[in-house]
Design a protein around this motif. Sequence first.
Motif, short mmCIF file in Angstrom:
data_model
loop_
_atom_site.label_atom_id
_atom_site.label_comp_id
_atom_site.label_asym_id
_atom_site.label_seq_id
_atom_site.Cartn_x
_atom_site.Cartn_y
_atom_site.Cartn_z
N ALA A 124 21.78 80.81 37.34
CA ALA A 124 22.51 80.16 38.43
C ALA A 124 23.63 81.02 38.98
CB ALA A 124 23.08 78.82 37.96
N LEU A 125 23.87 82.19 38.37
CA LEU A 125 25.09 82.96 38.66
C LEU A 125 24.80 84.34 39.23
CD1 LEU A 125 26.92 82.16 35.30
CD2 LEU A 125 26.92 80.82 37.41
N ALA A 126 23.62 84.57 39.72
CA ALA A 126 23.19 85.91 40.11
C ALA A 126 24.10 86.54 41.16
CB ALA A 126 21.76 85.88 40.65
N GLY A 329 14.48 72.75 46.23
CA GLY A 329 15.03 72.73 47.59
C GLY A 329 16.32 71.97 47.71
N LEU A 330 16.73 71.26 46.66
CA LEU A 330 17.95 70.46 46.73
C LEU A 330 19.19 71.31 46.93
CD1 LEU A 330 17.26 67.86 43.88
CD2 LEU A 330 17.06 67.50 46.36
N LYS A 331 19.14 72.57 46.46
CA LYS A 331 20.32 73.42 46.59
C LYS A 331 20.65 73.69 48.06
CE LYS A 331 17.69 77.72 45.85
NZ LYS A 331 17.52 78.87 44.93
N TYR A 332 19.66 73.73 48.90
CA TYR A 332 19.92 73.93 50.33
C TYR A 332 20.44 72.65 50.98
CZ TYR A 332 17.18 78.09 49.39
OH TYR A 332 16.71 79.27 48.86
N LYS A 333 19.96 71.51 50.49
CA LYS A 333 20.39 70.24 51.05
C LYS A 333 21.84 69.92 50.67
CE LYS A 333 19.14 65.34 51.32
NZ LYS A 333 18.15 64.30 50.91
N PHE A 334 22.20 70.24 49.40
CA PHE A 334 23.53 69.87 48.91
C PHE A 334 24.49 71.05 48.85
CE2 PHE A 334 20.74 66.55 47.11
CZ PHE A 334 21.37 65.43 47.63
N GLY A 335 24.00 72.26 49.11
CA GLY A 335 24.89 73.40 49.29
C GLY A 335 25.41 74.06 48.04
N TYR A 336 24.69 74.00 46.93
CA TYR A 336 25.09 74.73 45.73
C TYR A 336 24.12 75.90 45.52
CZ TYR A 336 21.38 71.95 43.48
OH TYR A 336 20.17 71.36 43.16
N ASP A 337 24.65 77.03 45.12
CA ASP A 337 23.84 78.26 45.03
C ASP A 337 23.34 78.44 43.60
OD1 ASP A 337 22.63 80.67 45.31
OD2 ASP A 337 24.44 81.79 45.83
N ASP A 338 22.27 77.75 43.28
CA ASP A 338 21.58 77.90 42.00
C ASP A 338 20.54 79.01 42.19
OD1 ASP A 338 20.23 77.62 39.60
OD2 ASP A 338 19.15 75.82 40.22
N SER A 339 20.95 80.24 41.94
CA SER A 339 20.21 81.42 42.39
C SER A 339 18.76 81.45 41.94
CB SER A 339 20.92 82.69 41.89
OG SER A 339 22.31 82.59 42.04
N MET A 340 18.51 81.14 40.67
CA MET A 340 17.16 81.24 40.10
C MET A 340 16.56 79.87 39.79
SD MET A 340 17.00 84.43 40.29
CE MET A 340 18.20 85.72 40.54
N ASP A 341 17.08 78.84 40.40
CA ASP A 341 16.52 77.48 40.31
C ASP A 341 16.55 76.92 38.89
OD1 ASP A 341 15.91 77.42 43.08
OD2 ASP A 341 14.12 78.61 42.70
N VAL A 342 17.64 77.16 38.19
CA VAL A 342 17.79 76.61 36.84
C VAL A 342 17.89 75.08 36.91
CG1 VAL A 342 19.11 76.74 34.70
CG2 VAL A 342 19.07 78.70 36.25
N VAL A 343 18.60 74.59 37.90
CA VAL A 343 18.77 73.14 38.04
C VAL A 343 17.43 72.49 38.39
CG1 VAL A 343 19.94 71.30 39.31
CG2 VAL A 343 21.17 73.41 38.74
#
Length: 429
Positions: A124-126, A329-343
């Motif tokens: 998530a921190l890339a 795709g939720l990271k784009y909707k809610f605006g958090y940068d989970d770089s490698m889709d861990v969430v």
Amino acid sequence: MLDLDTGNTAWMLMSASLVLLMTPGLAFFYGGMSRQKSVLNMMMMSFGAMAVIGVIYVLWGWSMSYGTESVGGIFANPFEMFGLQGAMYDESGEFILSDGLPVVVDIGFQVTFAIITTALISGALAERVKFGSWLLFAGVWVTLVYFPLAHMVWGGGFLSGAENSLASWIFGTVDDGEGGLMAAVEPVDFAGGTVVHINAGMAALVLALIIGKRAGFGKTAFRPHNLPFVMLGAALLWFGWFGFNAGSAYGANGEAGLAWVNTTSATAAAILGWLLTERIRDGKATSLGAASGTVAGLVAITPAAGSLSPVGSLALGAVAGILAALAVGLKYKFGYDDSMDVVGVHLVAGLWGTVAIGALATDGGLFYGGDFKLLVVQIAIALFAVLFTAILTAIIAFAIKPLGWRVSDEDEARGIDEVEHAETAYDLV
């Protein structure tokens, strides 16, 4: 030593080695998904976690996780077996055995779980976090979050089936057959749905929110620089996962075989679920989707590998692939940068796998003649794990923030490999 079970000991040593291989596999998986200028840093975060936690586990990790002096069912005394003193040998100098297995072998098995769980968070921190800050976080987080959760779930603590556990508070206790009490409905976490995947996924979400986005997130296409690396990493993770899941049977037996078959079944179904979702949504089935679907299926079956039938595992995996494919795709909707889709992969598929046990378990599952009780218990332990991890991770993240989480904007644009490690992955001159 006459009671030593050499077959099980050999199997558990092999399982520990397989799980340790997962972290270098994760390095390839995350490294391939990174951009070219940050691949080394991404891989170093996995190797750094191996180094830090490999040291800490020997000093106080085993004691905090599996010591006998429990503190409120939350963690065990870190000084009881500090440096593994008293953990490996009895008074005569012989190796201590537990059900025919030397305890030192279990120590080796469990340290690999602590390593991979922490390394998962790095995805998530890339491209934006100082390497030193990551190493500091890894050491503090594994101590304050991972070890306590391992104790609560697997060490007889608050999230186990023991007396005075969360499950016993919900539905009461029964006689355990040995003169004590246990929860009337025992929670199930075969190999780490709560301890590993919900834990890592929730920590990743908290860090992504606190540390913030990469420059250009939502505007710049952060494309994987090496998809063959991603596929290789997924393959190594799948291979290592047999140690993860089948090894958690703690024996070369039928339960290990069931976990192996269920792991393969769920993973195969998850790949198809992810690719079908991509095909319908985007018109194409991608190699990145196949690799990500592999991990989603592995994540979902982890807590359930010993409790489901192979057919139930197919259903679990297919749904996991679909849910995770939609969740990334939720990271784009809610605006958090989970770089490698861990969430999207670990938190979502981990929650699904943990909760679905209440419906799909062949013993006590709602769809197999059971009632709602196991489902309620599974939901309760999942929610507790989410809240526990979220609160403590946020405290740790804010405590480190004054020391500096991020590289400068200029260094981020230049490339974190060169800035943090004075190296580049590819010599193109």
